[in-house]
Design a protein around this motif. Structure first.
Motif, mmCIF file in Angstrom:
data_model
loop_
_atom_site.group_PDB
_atom_site.id
_atom_site.type_symbol
_atom_site.label_atom_id
_atom_site.label_comp_id
_atom_site.label_asym_id
_atom_site.label_seq_id
_atom_site.Cartn_x
_atom_site.Cartn_y
_atom_site.Cartn_z
ATOM 1 N N LEU A 197 9.033 14.892 3.435
ATOM 2 C CA LEU A 197 7.764 14.863 2.711
ATOM 3 C C LEU A 197 7.067 16.217 2.702
ATOM 4 N N ARG A 198 7.385 17.086 3.645
ATOM 5 C CA ARG A 198 6.772 18.421 3.660
ATOM 6 C C ARG A 198 7.128 19.217 2.405
ATOM 7 N N ASP B 289 -1.165 15.858 1.993
ATOM 8 C CA ASP B 289 -1.208 15.503 3.411
ATOM 9 C C ASP B 289 -1.766 14.107 3.654
ATOM 10 N N SER C 199 -1.729 11.651 1.674
ATOM 11 C CA SER C 199 -0.919 10.653 0.981
ATOM 12 C C SER C 199 0.365 10.311 1.712
ATOM 13 N N LYS C 200 0.753 11.122 2.646
ATOM 14 C CA LYS C 200 2.078 10.971 3.266
ATOM 15 C C LYS C 200 2.269 9.645 3.977
ATOM 16 N N THR D 7 7.618 7.806 1.268
ATOM 17 C CA THR D 7 8.875 7.934 1.975
ATOM 18 C C THR D 7 9.842 8.733 1.123
#
Length: 68
Positions: free
Chosen positions: A43-44, A57, A59-60, A64
């Motif tokens: 996700l980064r 950030d 929303s993570k 997935t």
């Protein structure tokens, strides 16, 4: 306690991504980035999407990268 299913950034449409708080208006860019660079593995990598640096950030927790 009921939790919403996670949105897979590798399979979601631009419209689905736009429904995630914090990603509104960026779904098209995420899908385009994915099409040009391939699947997200972390996700980064959302920080590499033009216009999204630091905005995903929050929303993570709803996202997935898929996989089993």
């Amino acid at each position: 306690m009921s939790t919403a299913p996670l949105i897979d950034v590798n399979t979601a449409s631009a419209q689905e991504l736009d429904q995630v708080p914090g990603l509104q208006g960026h779904g098209f860019e995420i899908v385009r980035y994915r099409g040009e660079r391939g699947r997200f593995t972390d996700l980064r990598q959302l920080d590499e999407v033009p216009g999204l640096t630091g905005k995903a950030d929050a929303s993570k927790a709803a996202l997935t990268v898929g996989g089993d």
